[in-house]
Design a protein around this motif. Structure first.
Motif, PDB file in Angstrom:
ATOM      1  N   GLU A   1       0.967  -1.298  -0.032  1.00  0.00           N
ATOM      2  CA  GLU A   1      -0.049  -0.054   0.059  1.00  0.00           C
ATOM      3  C   GLU A   1       0.816   1.243   0.036  1.00  0.00           C
ATOM      4  O   GLU A   1       0.911   2.236  -0.738  1.00  0.00           O
ATOM      5  CB  GLU A   1      -0.799   0.017   0.988  1.00  0.00           C
ATOM      6  CG  GLU A   1      -2.184  -0.845   1.040  1.00  0.00           C
ATOM      7  CD  GLU A   1      -2.899  -1.063   2.555  1.00  0.00           C
ATOM      8  OE1 GLU A   1      -2.453  -0.367   3.415  1.00  0.00           O
ATOM      9  OE2 GLU A   1      -3.719  -1.870   2.473  1.00  0.00           O
ATOM     10  N   ALA A   2       1.939   1.067   0.892  1.00  0.00           N
ATOM     11  CA  ALA A   2       2.787   2.423   0.918  1.00  0.00           C
ATOM     12  C   ALA A   2       3.532   2.781  -0.361  1.00  0.00           C
ATOM     13  O   ALA A   2       3.714   3.876  -1.086  1.00  0.00           O
ATOM     14  CB  ALA A   2       3.692   2.188   2.081  1.00  0.00           C
ATOM     15  N   ALA A   3       4.153   1.544  -0.901  1.00  0.00           N
ATOM     16  CA  ALA A   3       4.746   1.408  -2.107  1.00  0.00           C
ATOM     17  C   ALA A   3       3.696   2.026  -3.397  1.00  0.00           C
ATOM     18  O   ALA A   3       4.193   2.757  -4.340  1.00  0.00           O
ATOM     19  CB  ALA A   3       5.228   0.222  -2.727  1.00  0.00           C
ATOM     20  N   GLU A   4       2.652   1.619  -3.433  1.00  0.00           N
ATOM     21  CA  GLU A   4       1.673   2.147  -4.595  1.00  0.00           C
ATOM     22  C   GLU A   4       1.461   3.790  -4.235  1.00  0.00           C
ATOM     23  O   GLU A   4       1.412   4.204  -5.360  1.00  0.00           O
ATOM     24  CB  GLU A   4       0.313   1.378  -4.371  1.00  0.00           C
ATOM     25  CG  GLU A   4       0.412   0.003  -4.867  1.00  0.00           C
ATOM     26  CD  GLU A   4      -0.920  -0.801  -4.635  1.00  0.00           C
ATOM     27  OE1 GLU A   4      -1.905  -0.235  -4.522  1.00  0.00           O
ATOM     28  OE2 GLU A   4      -0.864  -2.129  -4.580  1.00  0.00           O
ATOM     29  N   LYS A   5       1.267   3.966  -3.074  1.00  0.00           N
ATOM     30  CA  LYS A   5       0.978   5.556  -2.629  1.00  0.00           C
ATOM     31  C   LYS A   5       2.112   6.435  -3.243  1.00  0.00           C
ATOM     32  O   LYS A   5       1.802   7.528  -3.823  1.00  0.00           O
ATOM     33  CB  LYS A   5       0.606   5.900  -1.346  1.00  0.00           C
ATOM     34  CG  LYS A   5       0.241   7.083  -0.899  1.00  0.00           C
ATOM     35  CD  LYS A   5      -1.178   7.587  -1.819  1.00  0.00           C
ATOM     36  CE  LYS A   5      -1.064   9.073  -1.208  1.00  0.00           C
ATOM     37  NZ  LYS A   5      -2.305   9.613  -2.079  1.00  0.00           N
ATOM     38  N   LEU A   6       3.407   5.864  -2.935  1.00  0.00           N
ATOM     39  CA  LEU A   6       4.592   6.350  -3.332  1.00  0.00           C
ATOM     40  C   LEU A   6       4.550   6.517  -4.874  1.00  0.00           C
ATOM     41  O   LEU A   6       4.851   7.586  -5.658  1.00  0.00           O
ATOM     42  CB  LEU A   6       5.812   5.856  -2.845  1.00  0.00           C
ATOM     43  CG  LEU A   6       7.368   6.516  -3.148  1.00  0.00           C
ATOM     44  CD1 LEU A   6       7.409   7.745  -2.797  1.00  0.00           C
ATOM     45  CD2 LEU A   6       8.473   5.504  -2.850  1.00  0.00           C
ATOM     46  N   TYR A   7       4.300   5.349  -5.486  1.00  0.00           N
ATOM     47  CA  TYR A   7       4.412   5.494  -7.033  1.00  0.00           C
ATOM     48  C   TYR A   7       3.515   6.328  -7.740  1.00  0.00           C
ATOM     49  O   TYR A   7       3.876   7.162  -8.480  1.00  0.00           O
ATOM     50  CB  TYR A   7       4.013   4.155  -7.531  1.00  0.00           C
ATOM     51  CG  TYR A   7       4.043   3.633  -8.905  1.00  0.00           C
ATOM     52  CD1 TYR A   7       4.941   3.694  -9.700  1.00  0.00           C
ATOM     53  CD2 TYR A   7       2.535   4.055  -9.726  1.00  0.00           C
ATOM     54  CE1 TYR A   7       4.876   3.815 -11.162  1.00  0.00           C
ATOM     55  CE2 TYR A   7       2.424   3.724 -10.919  1.00  0.00           C
ATOM     56  CZ  TYR A   7       3.729   3.808 -11.707  1.00  0.00           C
ATOM     57  OH  TYR A   7       3.554   3.547 -13.166  1.00  0.00           O
ATOM     58  N   GLU A   8       2.348   6.455  -7.155  1.00  0.00           N
ATOM     59  CA  GLU A   8       1.145   7.321  -7.291  1.00  0.00           C
ATOM     60  C   GLU A   8       1.766   8.744  -7.381  1.00  0.00           C
ATOM     61  O   GLU A   8       1.531   9.629  -8.193  1.00  0.00           O
ATOM     62  CB  GLU A   8      -0.143   7.192  -6.812  1.00  0.00           C
ATOM     63  CG  GLU A   8      -0.797   5.997  -6.855  1.00  0.00           C
ATOM     64  CD  GLU A   8      -1.957   5.643  -6.060  1.00  0.00           C
ATOM     65  OE1 GLU A   8      -2.226   6.483  -5.441  1.00  0.00           O
ATOM     66  OE2 GLU A   8      -2.247   4.567  -6.133  1.00  0.00           O
ATOM     67  N   LEU A   9       2.288   9.154  -6.137  1.00  0.00           N
ATOM     68  CA  LEU A   9       2.827  10.572  -6.121  1.00  0.00           C
ATOM     69  C   LEU A   9       3.945  10.730  -6.857  1.00  0.00           C
ATOM     70  O   LEU A   9       4.053  11.744  -7.624  1.00  0.00           O
ATOM     71  CB  LEU A   9       3.228  10.824  -4.647  1.00  0.00           C
ATOM     72  CG  LEU A   9       2.499  10.639  -3.501  1.00  0.00           C
ATOM     73  CD1 LEU A   9       2.880  10.760  -2.104  1.00  0.00           C
ATOM     74  CD2 LEU A   9       1.330  12.047  -3.814  1.00  0.00           C
ATOM     75  N   LEU A  10       4.878   9.683  -7.305  1.00  0.00           N
ATOM     76  CA  LEU A  10       6.009   9.969  -8.134  1.00  0.00           C
ATOM     77  C   LEU A  10       5.482  10.378  -9.605  1.00  0.00           C
ATOM     78  O   LEU A  10       5.979  11.100 -10.183  1.00  0.00           O
ATOM     79  CB  LEU A  10       7.018   8.853  -7.964  1.00  0.00           C
ATOM     80  CG  LEU A  10       7.812   8.846  -6.792  1.00  0.00           C
ATOM     81  CD1 LEU A  10       8.439   7.407  -6.716  1.00  0.00           C
ATOM     82  CD2 LEU A  10       8.834   9.925  -7.019  1.00  0.00           C
TER      83      LEU A  10
END
Length: 147
Positions: free
Chosen positions: A34-43
């Protein structure tokens, strides 16, 4: 006589601990994802915004719009930094719980191996006992024939 494993309760306890460790590990993997997906979305959002801003700069952009975009990018970078730390922490937790799960698996395997060896020994003892009983029966039958 039925086989009874003397460490059955310990084995079931270790299996329960392993199952709990597996659940905790799976939960940590889920949080990491979940955290990695959110980071990916922000990037991805930052990359798209920068690409949009560069294309708009070619056609002309007001200073107010440039400031607005820069402020938005700055906020995105803060969010990205925050989520990078969250991903790193989540990854460390996931690795920690993975190690715990491996330890629990090893413990369960040890007790299962002990159980397997104990059962084989029990089985051998049963064969020996049956052999002795057969010998006794044979001797009894032989003596009965003589009388």
């Amino acid at each position: 006589m039925r086989y009874h494993y003397k460490f059955e309760k310990i084995l079931s306890l270790k299996e329960r601990e392993k199952d709990e460790a597996l659940n905790i590990y799976q939960e940590s993997v889920k949080k990491f994802e979940e955290a990695a997906e959110k980071l990916y979305e922000l990037l991805k959002k930052k990359e798209d915004l920068e690409a949009y801003q560069s294309s708009r700069l070619v056609s002309g952009l007001s200073v107010q719009e440039i400031r607005h975009h820069q402020q938005f990018i700055s906020n995105l970078e803060k969010s990205i930094e925050y989520y990078q730390k969250m991903v790193m922490n989540a990854r460390n937790r996931m690795y920690f719980f993975q190690e715990k799960l491996l330890e629990k698996n090893i413990e369960v395997k040890k007790f299962e191996k002990i159980k397997e060896k104990d059962f084989l020994q029990y089985h051998e003892e049963e064969k020996i006992s049956e052999g002795k009983q057969m010998d006794d029966i044979s001797i009894q039958q032989f003596l009965n024939r003589e009388n």
